[in-house]
Design a protein around this motif. Sequence first.
Motif, PDB file in Angstrom:
ATOM      1  N   ILE A  86       0.817  -1.267   0.080  1.00 50.85           N
ATOM      2  CA  ILE A  86      -0.003  -0.091   0.056  1.00 50.85           C
ATOM      3  C   ILE A  86       0.912   1.192  -0.059  1.00 50.85           C
ATOM      4  CG2 ILE A  86      -2.164   1.409   1.192  1.00 50.85           C
ATOM      5  CD1 ILE A  86      -2.598  -1.725   0.283  1.00 50.85           C
ATOM      6  N   LEU A  87       0.793   2.009  -0.871  1.00 53.58           N
ATOM      7  CA  LEU A  87       1.753   3.270  -1.196  1.00 53.58           C
ATOM      8  C   LEU A  87       1.191   4.284   0.044  1.00 53.58           C
ATOM      9  CD1 LEU A  87       1.496   3.670  -5.018  1.00 53.58           C
ATOM     10  CD2 LEU A  87       3.198   2.499  -3.867  1.00 53.58           C
ATOM     11  N   ARG A  88       2.342   4.901   0.441  1.00 55.85           N
ATOM     12  CA  ARG A  88       3.726   4.811   0.156  1.00 55.85           C
ATOM     13  C   ARG A  88       4.463   3.770   1.030  1.00 55.85           C
ATOM     14  NH1 ARG A  88       5.960  10.412   2.577  1.00 55.85           N
ATOM     15  NH2 ARG A  88       4.482  10.624   3.986  1.00 55.85           N
ATOM     16  N   SER A  89       4.022   4.010   2.348  1.00 55.68           N
ATOM     17  CA  SER A  89       4.815   3.289   3.420  1.00 55.68           C
ATOM     18  C   SER A  89       5.039   1.635   3.353  1.00 55.68           C
ATOM     19  CB  SER A  89       4.364   3.568   4.787  1.00 55.68           C
ATOM     20  OG  SER A  89       3.014   3.254   4.888  1.00 55.68           O
ATOM     21  N   GLY A  90       3.915   1.323   2.659  1.00 52.44           N
ATOM     22  CA  GLY A  90       3.947  -0.294   2.039  1.00 52.44           C
ATOM     23  C   GLY A  90       5.222  -0.757   1.461  1.00 52.44           C
ATOM     24  N   HIS A 108       2.271  -5.831  -7.025  1.00 51.90           N
ATOM     25  CA  HIS A 108       1.219  -4.921  -7.588  1.00 51.90           C
ATOM     26  C   HIS A 108       1.019  -3.968  -6.694  1.00 51.90           C
ATOM     27  CE1 HIS A 108       0.643  -7.683 -10.708  1.00 51.90           C
ATOM     28  NE2 HIS A 108       0.239  -8.863 -10.198  1.00 51.90           N
ATOM     29  N   HIS A 109       1.066  -2.528  -7.051  1.00 53.00           N
ATOM     30  CA  HIS A 109       0.986  -1.506  -6.040  1.00 53.00           C
ATOM     31  C   HIS A 109      -0.564  -0.985  -6.028  1.00 53.00           C
ATOM     32  CE1 HIS A 109       4.934  -1.710  -7.554  1.00 53.00           C
ATOM     33  NE2 HIS A 109       5.294  -1.024  -6.240  1.00 53.00           N
ATOM     34  N   LEU A 110      -1.077  -0.574  -4.749  1.00 48.11           N
ATOM     35  CA  LEU A 110      -2.265   0.184  -4.537  1.00 48.11           C
ATOM     36  C   LEU A 110      -1.916   1.385  -3.767  1.00 48.11           C
ATOM     37  CD1 LEU A 110      -4.690  -2.727  -3.388  1.00 48.11           C
ATOM     38  CD2 LEU A 110      -4.866  -1.519  -5.295  1.00 48.11           C
ATOM     39  N   SER A 141      -2.524 -10.967 -17.378  1.00 45.70           N
ATOM     40  CA  SER A 141      -2.165 -11.770 -15.909  1.00 45.70           C
ATOM     41  C   SER A 141      -3.562 -11.934 -15.238  1.00 45.70           C
ATOM     42  CB  SER A 141      -1.315 -10.941 -15.285  1.00 45.70           C
ATOM     43  OG  SER A 141      -0.051 -10.862 -15.740  1.00 45.70           O
ATOM     44  N   GLY A 142      -3.936 -13.171 -15.105  1.00 42.41           N
ATOM     45  CA  GLY A 142      -5.097 -13.307 -14.263  1.00 42.41           C
ATOM     46  C   GLY A 142      -4.704 -13.087 -12.572  1.00 42.41           C
ATOM     47  N   PRO A 143      -5.569 -13.200 -11.809  1.00 44.41           N
ATOM     48  CA  PRO A 143      -5.410 -12.943 -10.248  1.00 44.41           C
ATOM     49  C   PRO A 143      -4.703 -14.068  -9.716  1.00 44.41           C
ATOM     50  CG  PRO A 143      -7.643 -14.134 -10.809  1.00 44.41           C
ATOM     51  CD  PRO A 143      -7.066 -13.426 -12.104  1.00 44.41           C
ATOM     52  N   SER A 144      -3.833 -13.749  -8.912  1.00 43.07           N
ATOM     53  CA  SER A 144      -3.007 -14.619  -8.117  1.00 43.07           C
ATOM     54  C   SER A 144      -3.873 -15.353  -7.242  1.00 43.07           C
ATOM     55  CB  SER A 144      -2.018 -13.844  -7.453  1.00 43.07           C
ATOM     56  OG  SER A 144      -1.240 -12.980  -8.286  1.00 43.07           O
ATOM     57  N   GLU A 145      -3.313 -16.623  -7.021  1.00 41.83           N
ATOM     58  CA  GLU A 145      -3.832 -17.732  -5.980  1.00 41.83           C
ATOM     59  C   GLU A 145      -3.952 -16.853  -4.524  1.00 41.83           C
ATOM     60  OE1 GLU A 145      -3.663 -22.019  -4.083  1.00 41.83           O
ATOM     61  OE2 GLU A 145      -2.653 -21.576  -6.164  1.00 41.83           O
ATOM     62  N   LEU A 146      -2.582 -16.368  -4.138  1.00 41.04           N
ATOM     63  CA  LEU A 146      -2.391 -15.690  -3.017  1.00 41.04           C
ATOM     64  C   LEU A 146      -1.929 -14.216  -2.862  1.00 41.04           C
ATOM     65  CD1 LEU A 146      -1.942 -15.848   0.203  1.00 41.04           C
ATOM     66  CD2 LEU A 146       0.174 -16.754  -0.230  1.00 41.04           C
ATOM     67  N   ALA A 147      -2.343 -13.295  -2.492  1.00 45.55           N
ATOM     68  CA  ALA A 147      -2.073 -12.065  -2.446  1.00 45.55           C
ATOM     69  C   ALA A 147      -1.608 -11.610  -1.022  1.00 45.55           C
ATOM     70  CB  ALA A 147      -2.984 -11.058  -2.675  1.00 45.55           C
ATOM     71  N   ILE A 148      -0.382 -10.858  -1.067  1.00 39.55           N
ATOM     72  CA  ILE A 148       0.145 -10.656   0.443  1.00 39.55           C
ATOM     73  C   ILE A 148       0.190  -9.093   0.480  1.00 39.55           C
ATOM     74  CG2 ILE A 148       2.225 -10.774   2.063  1.00 39.55           C
ATOM     75  CD1 ILE A 148       3.165 -13.239   0.433  1.00 39.55           C
ATOM     76  N   ILE A 149      -0.617  -8.544   1.207  1.00 41.59           N
ATOM     77  CA  ILE A 149      -0.768  -7.049   1.399  1.00 41.59           C
ATOM     78  C   ILE A 149       0.142  -6.464   2.699  1.00 41.59           C
ATOM     79  CG2 ILE A 149      -2.212  -5.155   2.203  1.00 41.59           C
ATOM     80  CD1 ILE A 149      -4.417  -6.625   1.085  1.00 41.59           C
ATOM     81  N   VAL A 150       1.192  -5.670   2.134  1.00 41.53           N
ATOM     82  CA  VAL A 150       2.146  -5.141   3.159  1.00 41.53           C
ATOM     83  C   VAL A 150       1.840  -3.624   3.413  1.00 41.53           C
ATOM     84  CG1 VAL A 150       4.034  -6.846   3.034  1.00 41.53           C
ATOM     85  CG2 VAL A 150       3.776  -4.762   1.276  1.00 41.53           C
ATOM     86  N   ASP A 151       1.600  -3.398   4.768  1.00 41.33           N
ATOM     87  CA  ASP A 151       1.277  -2.022   5.220  1.00 41.33           C
ATOM     88  C   ASP A 151       1.820  -1.755   6.652  1.00 41.33           C
ATOM     89  OD1 ASP A 151       0.599   0.839   4.984  1.00 41.33           O
ATOM     90  OD2 ASP A 151      -1.555   0.308   4.980  1.00 41.33           O
ATOM     91  N   PRO A 152       2.560  -0.890   6.889  1.00 42.37           N
ATOM     92  CA  PRO A 152       3.230  -0.782   8.309  1.00 42.37           C
ATOM     93  C   PRO A 152       2.101  -0.732   9.495  1.00 42.37           C
ATOM     94  CG  PRO A 152       4.757   0.401   6.842  1.00 42.37           C
ATOM     95  CD  PRO A 152       3.399   0.217   6.231  1.00 42.37           C
ATOM     96  N   VAL A 153       0.972  -0.220   8.909  1.00 44.19           N
ATOM     97  CA  VAL A 153       0.065   0.491  10.132  1.00 44.19           C
ATOM     98  C   VAL A 153      -1.263  -0.113   9.737  1.00 44.19           C
ATOM     99  CG1 VAL A 153      -1.119   2.311  11.421  1.00 44.19           C
ATOM    100  CG2 VAL A 153       1.401   1.916  11.186  1.00 44.19           C
ATOM    101  N   ILE A 154      -2.103  -0.477  10.511  1.00 47.08           N
ATOM    102  CA  ILE A 154      -3.696  -0.747  10.382  1.00 47.08           C
ATOM    103  C   ILE A 154      -4.390  -0.009  11.841  1.00 47.08           C
ATOM    104  CG2 ILE A 154      -5.441  -2.275  10.354  1.00 47.08           C
ATOM    105  CD1 ILE A 154      -3.305  -4.644   9.775  1.00 47.08           C
ATOM    106  N   VAL A 177      -2.379 -10.459   5.147  1.00 45.70           N
ATOM    107  CA  VAL A 177      -1.972  -9.058   5.465  1.00 45.70           C
ATOM    108  C   VAL A 177      -0.695  -9.179   6.566  1.00 45.70           C
ATOM    109  CG1 VAL A 177      -2.605  -6.775   6.309  1.00 45.70           C
ATOM    110  CG2 VAL A 177      -4.498  -8.224   4.952  1.00 45.70           C
ATOM    111  N   VAL A 178       0.336  -8.348   6.236  1.00 44.32           N
ATOM    112  CA  VAL A 178       1.497  -8.263   6.981  1.00 44.32           C
ATOM    113  C   VAL A 178       1.579  -6.783   7.687  1.00 44.32           C
ATOM    114  CG1 VAL A 178       3.864  -8.785   7.314  1.00 44.32           C
ATOM    115  CG2 VAL A 178       2.551 -10.337   6.281  1.00 44.32           C
ATOM    116  N   SER A 179       1.505  -6.418   8.770  1.00 48.85           N
ATOM    117  CA  SER A 179       1.723  -5.125   9.376  1.00 48.85           C
ATOM    118  C   SER A 179       2.636  -5.189  10.698  1.00 48.85           C
ATOM    119  CB  SER A 179       0.414  -4.422   9.556  1.00 48.85           C
ATOM    120  OG  SER A 179      -0.412  -4.317   8.558  1.00 48.85           O
TER     121      SER A 179
END
Length: 232
Positions: A86-90, A108-110, A141-154, A177-179
């Motif tokens: 997740i931009l930008r801190s991710g 892939h960036h969000l 490209s089709g969808p991935s089987e697994l997506a790993i979201i990274v963002d320092p803060v929730i 999701v990894v935070s």
Amino acid sequence: MANLPKNAHVSQHPCLQAKLSQLRSATTSSKDVQSLVHEIAMMVGYEALAQGLKTQQGSTDKSPLGYSYTTTTTSPHPTSISLVPILRSGLSMVPALTSLLPQPVAVHHLGLYREKSTLQPVEYYNNLPYHAPTTSNPNASGPSELAIIVDPVIATGATASAAIDSLKDWGVKRIIVVSVLATEEGLKQACGEWEEGVEIWVGGCDGEVDEKGMIKPGLGDIGDRLFLTLGK
């Protein structure tokens, strides 16, 4: 953390908790903030992927002594995994997660920011490849089987929920999701967005946010601290 959802996981690693305490300090330099976020992301990511991936056997190879052995990789295969910062801190967490995975994966960036008055997420950038392969465009490209979201803060959980919703619409089967840090309410909201398809792993959990949507005691504006844009 007995009140947290079953798909929320807060690390209890003593070394991680010590690093998180260092990261909280207002006296920690931007360079050290970058290092600590990387190290904590590595530790949380290690725990998350240990539970979120399995091993699968591959082809046969030979050791330097000439002995044959069966190679091992992950399931899902790295070609079916996407990393979504997740931009930008991710962006600060991407090197840690890519170093854990045995092969390069698609990134892939969000881009999401919180509107100041409502604290609701607004998407300003999305490079998910929404078009699946077809006869006329077999390389899409089709969808991935697994997506790993990274963002320092929730914090409130709204941004994480929006990201989860975007990836679910894309067609991923599972999301990790990894935070670095979350709040209890933020975890509850994000975990409830797609309970059967999402697992959230964090380094620590604080009780609440203030009127500006910042975690108490939290980490401050982690993006500003990472990229030395304090006082902008």
